[in-house]
Design a protein around this motif. Structure first.
Motif, PDB file in Angstrom:
ATOM      1  N   GLY A  77       0.574  -1.312  -0.170  1.00  0.00           N
ATOM      2  CA  GLY A  77       0.030   0.066   0.004  1.00  0.00           C
ATOM      3  C   GLY A  77       0.786   1.311   0.136  1.00  0.00           C
ATOM      4  O   GLY A  77       2.172   1.377   0.136  1.00  0.00           O
ATOM      5  N   VAL A  78       0.089   2.407  -0.172  1.00  0.00           N
ATOM      6  CA  VAL A  78       0.741   3.867  -0.127  1.00  0.00           C
ATOM      7  C   VAL A  78      -0.059   4.293   0.866  1.00  0.00           C
ATOM      8  O   VAL A  78      -0.988   4.738   1.054  1.00  0.00           O
ATOM      9  CB  VAL A  78       0.487   4.447  -1.352  1.00  0.00           C
ATOM     10  N   LEU A  79       0.855   5.218   1.847  1.00  0.00           N
ATOM     11  CA  LEU A  79       0.407   6.160   3.020  1.00  0.00           C
ATOM     12  C   LEU A  79       0.813   7.535   2.594  1.00  0.00           C
ATOM     13  O   LEU A  79       2.247   7.747   2.361  1.00  0.00           O
ATOM     14  CB  LEU A  79       0.915   5.615   4.171  1.00  0.00           C
ATOM     15  N   ILE A  80       0.013   8.441   2.300  1.00  0.00           N
ATOM     16  CA  ILE A  80       0.282   9.677   1.999  1.00  0.00           C
ATOM     17  C   ILE A  80      -0.183  10.671   3.426  1.00  0.00           C
ATOM     18  O   ILE A  80      -1.041  10.619   3.547  1.00  0.00           O
ATOM     19  CB  ILE A  80      -0.424  10.400   0.863  1.00  0.00           C
ATOM     20  N   VAL A  81       0.732  11.341   3.759  1.00  0.00           N
ATOM     21  CA  VAL A  81       0.569  12.314   4.915  1.00  0.00           C
ATOM     22  C   VAL A  81       0.959  13.685   4.596  1.00  0.00           C
ATOM     23  O   VAL A  81       2.144  13.973   4.254  1.00  0.00           O
ATOM     24  CB  VAL A  81       1.390  11.753   5.937  1.00  0.00           C
ATOM     25  N   ASP A  82      -0.058  14.665   4.822  1.00  0.00           N
ATOM     26  CA  ASP A  82       0.331  15.868   4.659  1.00  0.00           C
ATOM     27  C   ASP A  82       0.616  16.549   6.078  1.00  0.00           C
ATOM     28  O   ASP A  82       0.258  15.963   6.998  1.00  0.00           O
ATOM     29  CB  ASP A  82      -1.072  16.801   3.976  1.00  0.00           C
ATOM     30  N   GLU A  83       1.358  17.581   6.121  1.00  0.00           N
ATOM     31  CA  GLU A  83       1.877  18.246   7.519  1.00  0.00           C
ATOM     32  C   GLU A  83       2.567  16.979   7.883  1.00  0.00           C
ATOM     33  O   GLU A  83       2.407  16.690   9.306  1.00  0.00           O
ATOM     34  CB  GLU A  83       0.679  18.742   8.048  1.00  0.00           C
ATOM     35  N   ALA A  84       3.362  16.525   7.421  1.00  0.00           N
ATOM     36  CA  ALA A  84       3.903  15.051   8.021  1.00  0.00           C
ATOM     37  C   ALA A  84       4.940  15.510   9.134  1.00  0.00           C
ATOM     38  O   ALA A  84       5.614  14.527   9.699  1.00  0.00           O
ATOM     39  CB  ALA A  84       4.833  14.557   7.028  1.00  0.00           C
ATOM     40  N   TRP A  85       5.469  16.735   9.432  1.00  0.00           N
ATOM     41  CA  TRP A  85       6.068  17.066  10.564  1.00  0.00           C
ATOM     42  C   TRP A  85       5.543  16.637  12.023  1.00  0.00           C
ATOM     43  O   TRP A  85       6.228  16.468  12.851  1.00  0.00           O
ATOM     44  CB  TRP A  85       6.566  18.784  10.538  1.00  0.00           C
ATOM     45  N   THR A  86       4.170  16.652  11.870  1.00  0.00           N
ATOM     46  CA  THR A  86       3.523  16.151  13.218  1.00  0.00           C
ATOM     47  C   THR A  86       4.019  14.624  13.454  1.00  0.00           C
ATOM     48  O   THR A  86       3.727  14.358  14.708  1.00  0.00           O
ATOM     49  CB  THR A  86       1.991  16.435  12.780  1.00  0.00           C
ATOM     50  N   PHE A  87       4.167  13.981  12.363  1.00  0.00           N
ATOM     51  CA  PHE A  87       4.498  12.806  12.843  1.00  0.00           C
ATOM     52  C   PHE A  87       6.108  12.417  12.781  1.00  0.00           C
ATOM     53  O   PHE A  87       6.718  11.549  13.751  1.00  0.00           O
ATOM     54  CB  PHE A  87       4.098  11.685  11.557  1.00  0.00           C
ATOM     55  N   LEU A  88       6.758  13.006  11.869  1.00  0.00           N
ATOM     56  CA  LEU A  88       8.280  12.767  11.559  1.00  0.00           C
ATOM     57  C   LEU A  88       9.191  13.617  12.949  1.00  0.00           C
ATOM     58  O   LEU A  88      10.243  13.109  13.166  1.00  0.00           O
ATOM     59  CB  LEU A  88       8.882  13.347  10.324  1.00  0.00           C
ATOM     60  N   SER A  89       8.333  14.438  13.582  1.00  0.00           N
ATOM     61  CA  SER A  89       9.152  15.155  14.702  1.00  0.00           C
ATOM     62  C   SER A  89       9.097  14.235  15.872  1.00  0.00           C
ATOM     63  O   SER A  89       9.645  14.524  16.934  1.00  0.00           O
ATOM     64  CB  SER A  89       8.536  16.469  14.993  1.00  0.00           C
ATOM     65  N   GLN A  90       8.836  13.012  15.766  1.00  0.00           N
ATOM     66  CA  GLN A  90       8.724  12.185  17.182  1.00  0.00           C
ATOM     67  C   GLN A  90       9.355  10.903  16.967  1.00  0.00           C
ATOM     68  O   GLN A  90       9.320  10.428  15.908  1.00  0.00           O
ATOM     69  CB  GLN A  90       7.083  12.033  17.383  1.00  0.00           C
ATOM     70  N   ALA A  91      10.037  10.442  18.176  1.00  0.00           N
ATOM     71  CA  ALA A  91      10.851   9.146  17.977  1.00  0.00           C
ATOM     72  C   ALA A  91       9.790   8.153  17.500  1.00  0.00           C
ATOM     73  O   ALA A  91      10.275   7.202  16.939  1.00  0.00           O
ATOM     74  CB  ALA A  91      11.184   9.081  19.179  1.00  0.00           C
TER      75      ALA A  91
END
Length: 862
Positions: A668-682
């Motif tokens: 599958g493909v997961l597309i996330v906008d405003e991804a800093w909300t997820f990537l800034s967390q461990a």
């Protein structure tokens, strides 16, 4: 009689190619008489040549160091071949001989068609964008083979020949072969062929395909074969069914020094808009540097003698003699420290299709590089033959002596043919205008890092391109989850559009889930142990305030209790909370319950009772936060309010849930906008590490869109990025980080270009300008745009607000020209009336001219 004429031509070394036959009024356009399937040609003149193809790579937008490394294989190949040139032995000229080579770059147009590996639905969809031609290119290196003296003697001995009868016997043998049409005997060339083949193999030159050989043999007839009707005019050729061709030759290089890699004159010529040459032919002898140096010294002696004679006669010294002497001295000094051969008696011929272009590539080369070219009047058919294999014709009267870097660093081996062979169509790549594709499963198949990062300012085209990837991936039978946390910017139109295309689509609205706690309870989609970890992070994100948060014993008790609950069969978070030990249990459950009552966003992750398992039920799912969440912008984590922490926790929970659902689905493909909300967390990095560790078995492509690059890109995250697309960025720090991710130096010129990448709407007579972007692929491959039927909804119609403006290979960065959604669509009665726009290749080329001044194009706005 004709066979005897051919035999005489072979013995005397004269070719009938390019000449008319008096008996039949036929003109031969094939200088070769016989060929093998792997590119060995035997000419009518008796010469034997072997042709290979050289690997092509995108060069224009690379850093200078990378350009030099990409040109090195051709430079090394010519140098090694020059090492096989024979130097005079004891002053005997028959024992010497320069290696003769033929470089020929051929470019042609093919109709772009959807990849066969794509699903039928995606092929039908992409076909709407593929009514245009795109270039293909191949670079051949031809080497004339030599018959060894030992093999010739052995052959003569086997024939029982000797003495004065050898010529008669050779003539008899040739006549017998001509009459019986025997296959030519290549045994005398075998030893030299092995030597040359070894050099070609070391430099990664591969045998050409049948399709490539067709182009080499009859490029003037679109590879259809040499049987063509050609009318020769004074300065052009009229080829039936093709058009008019103009053959031109390089007269001279006005610039004595052209520093590599900045003098890519061949690359600039073949990508010149409107009338780029289809063929660039370079024929030369690879002369050992000591012989060229000897010629330069002889020239100096002649000039010195002339100058001395003028002094004796008290005549005025000619200025041109001094200049010629200086240049000859520079050449000698260069050769004294060089081990590379010279391309002696070099003939450069180019062929273009005649157009009405205001500035031809001949004018461009003269103005930009001081390369003077001239159409060959009354020698067009002979010039055409010079570009063909085994030709002995040298119609170019302007022979040059050039060094190897002048050719190897000219950009002949440059071509923007990149990307996967299947998947999502993304657009065109600058400067050649070639289409490229991205295979969503390409990274896992190659065990490459899983993440595709798209970075750019608002209005730069991020969401537009992401919707294109989502729809095409769903049409290709892959489950797609698109998480859109931007409240008030709904993507409902994308879901409706995909449904119109026959894709099972649906939308999950956060406002509709507010009355149903636990919609994203981790125990609904993740294995128990992982579910406990997700629940622990979600609860701590909301409750663990740095000013008035949980104590250390409470944090430890919460994590321990959730893990015990998972091991003891808990099926929802509330059940697992009952296993929290110690005196902290009641307080923790009380805090969780109070927060659930206070915030519907927080309660998304905590179900009071077990709920059915979440899985992929439709091909395209939009998870839409349809109201403003109040996400923190420009704040440090210790400055977040309770509401902002809960908003972040909710977004991270939904993203993690989507990721776990696709992991369970194994594709599958997961597309996330405003991804800093997820990537800034461990926790986010831990999820990516899991995908990277399990590799190809998961077949997941996470696509993350964000403006905040510098804040989220760490060394850990960078190691998970396999593809990076950089769009318009105004802030210098963000742009510098993005360019480094692409493997490019953040020079002032590039930073200025990134600020101008954004799309522009049409304004009066000015057409719309597509967005542009820089792309990097660690696998040294690229992807790329979309069907003309893609609706305006990608740009904003149908949204709730108006549209706004592992050890891996070394990274490669290119500038990509990506054209998205060439067509338009109008919204009518909740359905999209799609307007199919058939794109003609000439329009594509002319439209590209305005784009190439930047770095590419990625999408349209409005």
């Amino acid at each position: 009689m004709a066979n005897l004429r051919a035999t005489f031509g072979r013995l005397t070394g004269t070719s009938r190619a390019g000449r008319s036959e008096a008996d039949t009024a036929t003109m031969w356009t094939t200088p070769y008489a016989w060929r093998t399937a792997d590119g060995v040609y035997v000419g009518h003149n008796g010469e034997v040549w072997t042709y290979r193809t050289v690997r092509l790579a995108p060069m224009k937008w690379e850093d200078p160091e990378r350009q030099l490394s990409l040109a090195a294989p051709l430079e090394r190949l010519l140098g090694d071949l020059g090492g096989t040139s024979r130097r005079p032995v004891g002053g005997l000229a028959p024992l010497s001989g320069n290696r003769r080579i033929h470089l020929v770059s051929i470019t042609w147009d093919d109709l772009v068609t959807p990849p066969r590996e794509n699903s039928g639905a995606l092929r039908d969809y992409q076909a709407g964008a593929f009514g245009f031609l795109a270039p293909n290119r191949v670079l051949f290196v031809g080497v004339q083979l030599r018959s060894s003296l030992r093999d010739q003697a052995s052959r003569a001995g086997r024939r029982g020949g000797g003495g004065g009868l050898s010529f008669v016997r050779s003539l008899t043998e040739a006549v017998r072969e001509s009459i019986s049409e025997d296959v030519p005997d290549l045994a005398p060339y075998e030893r030299d062929r092995e030597l040359v083949t070894g050099i070609l193999d070391r430099c990664d030159a591969r045998p050409p395909t049948r399709h490539e050989l067709d182009r080499l043999e009859s490029w003037y007839n679109l590879g259809r074969g040499p049987d063509a009707v050609i009318e020769e005019l004074p300065a052009r050729l009229s080829v039936s069914g093709v058009g008019e061709l103009e053959m031109a030759a390089v007269m001279r290089f006005d610039r004595p020094v052209m520093p590599a890699p900045h003098a890519q004159w061949a690359l600039e010529a073949v990508s010149h808009p409107g009338d780029a040459p289809h063929v660039v032919s370079v024929r030369a002898e690879l002369e050992p540097p000591n012989l060229t140096r000897s010629r330069a010294r002889r020239a100096q002696r002649r000039i010195m003698a002339n100058m001395e004679e003028e002094r004796k006669t008290q005549d005025l010294e000619k200025v041109e003699l001094s200049e010629t002497y200086r240049q000859a001295k520079e050449v000698e000094d260069y050769l004294a420290g060089s081990r590379q051969p010279m391309l002696a008696h070099c003939s450069l011929v180019m062929a273009r299709e005649v157009t009405d272009s205001a500035q031809t590539y001949l004018d461009f080369l003269s103005e930009q590089y001081g390369i003077q070219m001239k159409p060959l009047e009354h020698r067009q058919i002979q010039a055409l033959e010079e570009t063909l294999p085994c030709s002995s014709v040298r119609v170019n009267p302007f022979l040059q002596d050039v060094n190897v870097p002048m050719v190897s660093h000219a950009g002949l081996q440059s071509f923007s043919r990149l990307g996967d062979d299947t998947g999502v169509f993304g657009g065109l790549i600058d400067p050649d205008g070639t289409p490229f594709f991205v295979d969503p499963l390409g990274a896992p198949r190659r065990n490459l890092p899983p993440v595709f990062g798209i970075f750019g300012d608002p209005g730069s085209g991020k969401t537009f391109f992401a919707q294109s990837v989502a729809v095409q991936s769903a049409l290709n039978d892959l489950p797609v989850i698109f998480v859109n946390p931007k409240g008030g910017d709904s993507l409902y139109g994308m879901v409706d559009y995909a449904a119109d295309l026959g894709v099972p689509s649906g939308r999950v609205s956060m406002s509709a889930l507010e009355d149903a706690p636990g919609a994203f309870d981790p125990f609904r989609y993740a294995p128990p142990a992982i579910a406990a970890e997700i629940a622990n992070v979600h609860i701590l994100s909301a409750l663990d305030d740095s000013r008035d948060g949980l104590t250390l014993p409470e944090r430890l008790a919460l994590g321990s209790g959730l893990k015990r609950g998972a091991l003891n069969g808990a099926r929802c978070v509330w059940d697992a909370l009952r296993f929290v030990p110690g005196e902290e249990a009641d307080r923790l459950r009380g805090l969780v319950e109070q927060q659930m009552e206070a915030s519907s966003m927080f309660s998304l992750g905590i179900a009071r009772e077990p709920l059915p398992r979440l899985d992929v039920r439709q091909r395209l799912t939009l998870v839409d936060f349809d109201r403003d969440l109040g996400l923190p912008e420009g704040k440090a984590p210790n400055e977040y309010s309770v509401t902002e922490r809960i908003a972040l926790a909710a977004v991270r929970l939904v993203i993690r849930a989507s990721l776990e659902i696709l992991i369970a689905n194994r594709s599958g493909v997961l597309i996330v906008d405003e991804a800093w909300t997820f990537l800034s967390q461990a926790e986010g990095l831990a999820s990516l590490q899991r995908i990277s560790r399990e590799g190809r078995s998961l077949n997941i492509l996470p696509v993350f869109l964000t403006q905040r690059i510098a804040d989220v890109v760490t060394k850990d995250l960078e190691s998970y990025l396999s593809r990076v697309l950089v769009l318009k960025l105004n802030e210098t720090r963000e742009a510098e980080t993005a360019l480094r991710l692409c493997g490019l130096d953040p020079t002032p010129q590039r930073l200025a270009e990134i600020r101008e990448f954004g799309p522009l709407p049409p304004d009066g007579d000015r057409p719309a300008r597509w967005a542009r972007g820089v792309f990097r692929d660690r696998a040294e491959e690229v992807w790329g745009s979309e069907s003309p039927s893609a609706p305006r909804v990608y740009c904003g119609e149908g949204r709730s607000r108006p549209p706004g403006g592992l050890e891996r290979p070394s990274p490669r960065a290119i500038a990509a020209s990506l054209r998205l959604a060439q067509g338009l669509a109008a919204r009518s009665d909740s359905r999209f009336a799609r307007i199919w726009l058939r794109l003609q290749s000439q329009w594509f080329r002319s439209a590209s001219a305005g784009v190439m001044a930047g770095v590419g194009a990625l999408g349209s706005i409005g």
